[in-house]
Structures are given as structure tokens and as C-alpha cells.
Design a protein around this motif. Structure first.
Motif, PDB file in Angstrom:
ATOM      1  N   HIS A  48       0.849  -1.189   0.000  1.00  0.00           N
ATOM      2  CA  HIS A  48       0.000   0.000   0.000  1.00  0.00           C
ATOM      3  C   HIS A  48       0.887   1.242   0.000  1.00  0.00           C
ATOM      4  O   HIS A  48       1.779   1.382   0.844  1.00  0.00           O
ATOM      5  N   THR A  49       0.627   2.155  -0.918  1.00  0.00           N
ATOM      6  CA  THR A  49       1.453   3.351  -1.087  1.00  0.00           C
ATOM      7  C   THR A  49       1.006   4.465  -0.146  1.00  0.00           C
ATOM      8  O   THR A  49      -0.189   4.733  -0.009  1.00  0.00           O
ATOM      9  N   ILE A  50       1.976   5.106   0.485  1.00  0.00           N
ATOM     10  CA  ILE A  50       1.704   6.225   1.395  1.00  0.00           C
ATOM     11  C   ILE A  50       1.555   7.496   0.573  1.00  0.00           C
ATOM     12  O   ILE A  50       2.484   7.920  -0.126  1.00  0.00           O
ATOM     13  N   THR A  51       0.391   8.127   0.656  1.00  0.00           N
ATOM     14  CA  THR A  51       0.130   9.338  -0.118  1.00  0.00           C
ATOM     15  C   THR A  51       0.241  10.613   0.723  1.00  0.00           C
ATOM     16  O   THR A  51       0.431  11.693   0.170  1.00  0.00           O
ATOM     17  N   GLN A  52       0.071  10.492   2.049  1.00  0.00           N
ATOM     18  CA  GLN A  52       0.301  11.611   2.955  1.00  0.00           C
ATOM     19  C   GLN A  52       0.984  11.070   4.203  1.00  0.00           C
ATOM     20  O   GLN A  52       0.663   9.964   4.659  1.00  0.00           O
ATOM     21  N   LEU A  53       1.904  11.869   4.754  1.00  0.00           N
ATOM     22  CA  LEU A  53       2.684  11.378   5.885  1.00  0.00           C
ATOM     23  C   LEU A  53       3.066  12.533   6.800  1.00  0.00           C
ATOM     24  O   LEU A  53       3.644  13.527   6.365  1.00  0.00           O
ATOM     25  N   TRP A  54       2.711  12.387   8.079  1.00  0.00           N
ATOM     26  CA  TRP A  54       3.023  13.377   9.096  1.00  0.00           C
ATOM     27  C   TRP A  54       3.792  12.717  10.236  1.00  0.00           C
ATOM     28  O   TRP A  54       3.583  11.546  10.532  1.00  0.00           O
ATOM     29  N   ALA A  55       4.637  13.489  10.879  1.00  0.00           N
ATOM     30  CA  ALA A  55       5.304  13.059  12.111  1.00  0.00           C
ATOM     31  C   ALA A  55       4.843  13.983  13.230  1.00  0.00           C
ATOM     32  O   ALA A  55       5.041  15.205  13.152  1.00  0.00           O
ATOM     33  N   ILE A  56       4.202  13.435  14.262  1.00  0.00           N
ATOM     34  CA  ILE A  56       3.707  14.250  15.370  1.00  0.00           C
ATOM     35  C   ILE A  56       4.113  13.610  16.696  1.00  0.00           C
ATOM     36  O   ILE A  56       4.629  12.491  16.735  1.00  0.00           O
ATOM     37  N   THR A  57       3.857  14.352  17.772  1.00  0.00           N
ATOM     38  CA  THR A  57       4.140  13.867  19.118  1.00  0.00           C
ATOM     39  C   THR A  57       2.862  13.884  19.930  1.00  0.00           C
ATOM     40  O   THR A  57       2.117  14.864  19.899  1.00  0.00           O
ATOM     41  N   MET A  58       2.601  12.797  20.640  1.00  0.00           N
ATOM     42  CA  MET A  58       1.450  12.725  21.528  1.00  0.00           C
ATOM     43  C   MET A  58       1.933  12.598  22.963  1.00  0.00           C
ATOM     44  O   MET A  58       3.109  12.314  23.218  1.00  0.00           O
ATOM     45  N   ARG A  59       1.004  12.798  23.877  1.00  0.00           N
ATOM     46  CA  ARG A  59       1.335  12.766  25.310  1.00  0.00           C
ATOM     47  C   ARG A  59       0.508  11.678  25.976  1.00  0.00           C
ATOM     48  O   ARG A  59      -0.696  11.590  25.799  1.00  0.00           O
ATOM     49  N   GLN A  60       1.185  10.844  26.757  1.00  0.00           N
ATOM     50  CA  GLN A  60       0.462   9.809  27.480  1.00  0.00           C
ATOM     51  C   GLN A  60       0.625  10.016  28.980  1.00  0.00           C
ATOM     52  O   GLN A  60       1.039  11.087  29.425  1.00  0.00           O
ATOM     53  N   GLY A  88      12.876   2.094  11.760  1.00  0.00           N
ATOM     54  CA  GLY A  88      13.215   2.630  10.452  1.00  0.00           C
ATOM     55  C   GLY A  88      12.562   3.974  10.227  1.00  0.00           C
ATOM     56  O   GLY A  88      12.022   4.582  11.160  1.00  0.00           O
ATOM     57  N   GLU A  89      12.613   4.449   8.991  1.00  0.00           N
ATOM     58  CA  GLU A  89      12.018   5.732   8.629  1.00  0.00           C
ATOM     59  C   GLU A  89      11.072   5.518   7.453  1.00  0.00           C
ATOM     60  O   GLU A  89      11.347   4.732   6.541  1.00  0.00           O
ATOM     61  N   LEU A  90       9.957   6.222   7.487  1.00  0.00           N
ATOM     62  CA  LEU A  90       9.026   6.222   6.367  1.00  0.00           C
ATOM     63  C   LEU A  90       9.175   7.511   5.575  1.00  0.00           C
ATOM     64  O   LEU A  90       9.533   8.559   6.128  1.00  0.00           O
ATOM     65  N   HIS A  91       8.898   7.426   4.278  1.00  0.00           N
ATOM     66  CA  HIS A  91       8.927   8.595   3.407  1.00  0.00           C
ATOM     67  C   HIS A  91       7.683   8.586   2.531  1.00  0.00           C
ATOM     68  O   HIS A  91       7.077   7.532   2.282  1.00  0.00           O
ATOM     69  N   LEU A  92       7.311   9.759   2.072  1.00  0.00           N
ATOM     70  CA  LEU A  92       6.172   9.893   1.184  1.00  0.00           C
ATOM     71  C   LEU A  92       6.413   9.064  -0.072  1.00  0.00           C
ATOM     72  O   LEU A  92       7.496   9.118  -0.663  1.00  0.00           O
ATOM     73  N   GLY A  93       5.429   8.279  -0.462  1.00  0.00           N
ATOM     74  CA  GLY A  93       5.566   7.445  -1.644  1.00  0.00           C
ATOM     75  C   GLY A  93       6.044   6.041  -1.364  1.00  0.00           C
ATOM     76  O   GLY A  93       5.996   5.183  -2.261  1.00  0.00           O
ATOM     77  N   ASP A  94       6.501   5.771  -0.130  1.00  0.00           N
ATOM     78  CA  ASP A  94       6.883   4.406   0.227  1.00  0.00           C
ATOM     79  C   ASP A  94       5.669   3.488   0.129  1.00  0.00           C
ATOM     80  O   ASP A  94       4.524   3.923   0.330  1.00  0.00           O
ATOM     81  N   ALA A  95       5.919   2.222  -0.139  1.00  0.00           N
ATOM     82  CA  ALA A  95       4.860   1.209  -0.148  1.00  0.00           C
ATOM     83  C   ALA A  95       5.117   0.243   1.005  1.00  0.00           C
ATOM     84  O   ALA A  95       6.250  -0.185   1.216  1.00  0.00           O
ATOM     85  N   HIS A 112       5.549  -5.251   7.904  1.00  0.00           N
ATOM     86  CA  HIS A 112       6.253  -6.478   7.544  1.00  0.00           C
ATOM     87  C   HIS A 112       7.298  -6.233   6.452  1.00  0.00           C
ATOM     88  O   HIS A 112       8.400  -6.776   6.513  1.00  0.00           O
ATOM     89  N   LYS A 113       6.924  -5.441   5.456  1.00  0.00           N
ATOM     90  CA  LYS A 113       7.848  -5.155   4.354  1.00  0.00           C
ATOM     91  C   LYS A 113       7.670  -3.697   3.931  1.00  0.00           C
ATOM     92  O   LYS A 113       6.593  -3.117   4.087  1.00  0.00           O
ATOM     93  N   GLN A 114       8.735  -3.133   3.382  1.00  0.00           N
ATOM     94  CA  GLN A 114       8.708  -1.734   2.957  1.00  0.00           C
ATOM     95  C   GLN A 114       9.473  -1.586   1.650  1.00  0.00           C
ATOM     96  O   GLN A 114      10.563  -2.133   1.489  1.00  0.00           O
ATOM     97  N   ARG A 115       8.898  -0.853   0.726  1.00  0.00           N
ATOM     98  CA  ARG A 115       9.579  -0.495  -0.511  1.00  0.00           C
ATOM     99  C   ARG A 115       9.782   1.014  -0.505  1.00  0.00           C
ATOM    100  O   ARG A 115       8.821   1.774  -0.377  1.00  0.00           O
ATOM    101  N   THR A 116      11.003   1.445  -0.604  1.00  0.00           N
ATOM    102  CA  THR A 116      11.311   2.874  -0.547  1.00  0.00           C
ATOM    103  C   THR A 116      11.602   3.407  -1.945  1.00  0.00           C
ATOM    104  O   THR A 116      12.180   2.711  -2.788  1.00  0.00           O
ATOM    105  N   TYR A 117      11.208   4.661  -2.152  1.00  0.00           N
ATOM    106  CA  TYR A 117      11.387   5.285  -3.463  1.00  0.00           C
ATOM    107  C   TYR A 117      12.029   6.669  -3.365  1.00  0.00           C
ATOM    108  O   TYR A 117      11.977   7.443  -4.312  1.00  0.00           O
ATOM    109  N   GLY A 118      12.619   6.969  -2.203  1.00  0.00           N
ATOM    110  CA  GLY A 118      13.338   8.235  -2.064  1.00  0.00           C
ATOM    111  C   GLY A 118      12.458   9.457  -2.002  1.00  0.00           C
ATOM    112  O   GLY A 118      12.873  10.545  -2.415  1.00  0.00           O
ATOM    113  N   GLY A 119      11.240   9.312  -1.473  1.00  0.00           N
ATOM    114  CA  GLY A 119      10.331  10.444  -1.386  1.00  0.00           C
ATOM    115  C   GLY A 119      10.667  11.394  -0.248  1.00  0.00           C
ATOM    116  O   GLY A 119      11.648  11.204   0.483  1.00  0.00           O
TER     117      GLY A 119
END
Length: 214
Positions: A48-60, A88-95, A112-119
């Protein structure tokens, strides 16, 4: 007397072993340890391709912060992923090929698996209030809703998801607020394009303290 004692011991042993583990009451879902939580494979044969990606912080609990990704896939579905569960790290466009928790279906349990495309890397808030070292509210911030969606999210280690509204502002920020707080402030009708004012914690710039539709 000895016969009575002998049969008494036998009865005790039989009674003790009669209570098998299968008869023990099951733990409620929120009390099952995270490593034993049931998961659901989203689709083991499809990335599944990532079309939007944010990094945020939550409080517990105990005010401890934890970092997570908030991501949208090509089918429009939103999920979130705790960074501690992904080495690892995720990038926009990764599957990605992943599983989610059965007791918290909006949270990705494992990739389980990640395909990176340099997004591009994950987006972060474009504007941040002046940082502080205490849990204090920022000055009021006026903004317009660019996008908004709802996720059931965990605020603690227990699996008790809480309905949460995530709002992307036209200023380039992503904030989150419990939907119950929208109701408390008569802002439950907030929608895309609306103008509103909000405050966040200075040390947790993604978490809404107060919000009001204008």
C-alpha cells in the motif's frame, strides 16, 4: 481415620486440577499486554502506497511524550504508527505491507515489508509556539481547516482507543483533539474551510488544549 484423610487428599488434588487454564476468565482487551494483542493482516499479498505522511508527538500518562507517524494510503484510509514499533524511517511514496491491531484498528501494529522510493520525509508542523519547559497553553492561534479526519487512538499503554479528530490547517500544522472536546466547546460542526481558534501545549505543539469554531 486414615481412609478419611486419604480420600480427603484425593478430593483436594482432583479439585485443584479441575480448574484448567481454559476455564480461567479471559482478560478484557484493554488489559492484554501489547506483545500479546491480536493483529489483523491488512493484505499479505499487496503493498500500500503512502500518499500523505506526518510526524507528530502525543502525550500519554505521566506526561511522557511518544512520537508517531500519521499516514494516509492510496485508498484514502488513514492510520497511525507508534515509532517505537518501527525500526526505520518512512517517506512519502513508500509502499508498505502491514498488520493492524484487532482491538485498535486504526493503529498499525507492525510493518512487515517496505519499498522505498526516495520520497520526501514526513511533514511536521510549519509553525510552533514558543517552546517552554512547563505544561502551559500557547497564545490563541487562528487558523482555517484545510483537511480533517477521525482516528480512534490510544493515549496510554492500555488498549482503550478514544475517538480523535485530526485537523490540518492551511498554515501547515497538524493538530489533534478528542471529539468529546469539540462537543464541549460547541465546535462539533467544524468542517473543511471553517475558521477557528485554538491553543496547544507549548511542549506538545500537536495537542489541542482549547478550541473554538468562529
Amino acid at each position: 481415620m486414615k481412609k478419611v484423610l486419604f480420600f480427603g487428599v484425593i478430593w483436594f488434588c482432583v479439585s485443584a486440577f479441575a480448574c484448567t487454564p481454559e476455564e480461567m476468565p479471559a482478560l478484557p482487551p484493554e488489559e492484554i499486554p501489547e506483545e500479546q494483542q491480536p493483529v489483523v493482516n491488512n493484505d499479505e499479498s499487496h503493498f500500500h502506497t503512502i500518499t500523505q505522511l506526518w510526524a507528530i508527538t502525543m502525550r500519554q500518562e505521566m506526561l511522557l511524550p511518544f512520537k508517531l507517524y500519521v499516514l494516509q494510503l492510496e485508498d484514502g484510509k488513514w492510520f497511525y504508527l507508534r515509532r517505537l514499533n518501527f525500526d526505520g524511517e518512512l517517506h512519502l511514496g513508500d509502499a508498505i505491507m502491514f498488520s493492524y491491531y484487532a482491538n485498535c484498528t486504526d493503529e498499525i501494529a507492525v510493518i512487515h515489508k517496505q519499498r522505498t522510493y526516495g520520497g520526501d520525509p514526513a511533514r511536521v508542523n510549519a509553525n510552533k509556539p514558543e517552546l517552554g519547559t512547563y505544561l502551559v497553553a500557547s497564545d490563541p492561534i487562528e487558523a482555517d481547516v484545510r483537511n480533517m479526519f477521525v482516528l480512534n487512538m490510544r493515549y496510554a499503554s492500555l488498549f482503550q482507543p478514544i475517538e480523535t479528530c485530526l485537523i490540518e490547517t492551511r498554515d501547515g500544522n497538524l493538530i489533534y483533539v478528542k471529539t468529546s472536546k469539540l462537543v464541549e466547546t460547541n465546535s462539533q460542526s467544524l468542517t473543511i474551510g471553517d475558521h477557528f481558534v485554538y491553543s496547544v501545549y507549548t511542549i506538545y505543539p500537536n495537542e489541542v488544549v482549547a478550541i473554538k469554531k468562529l
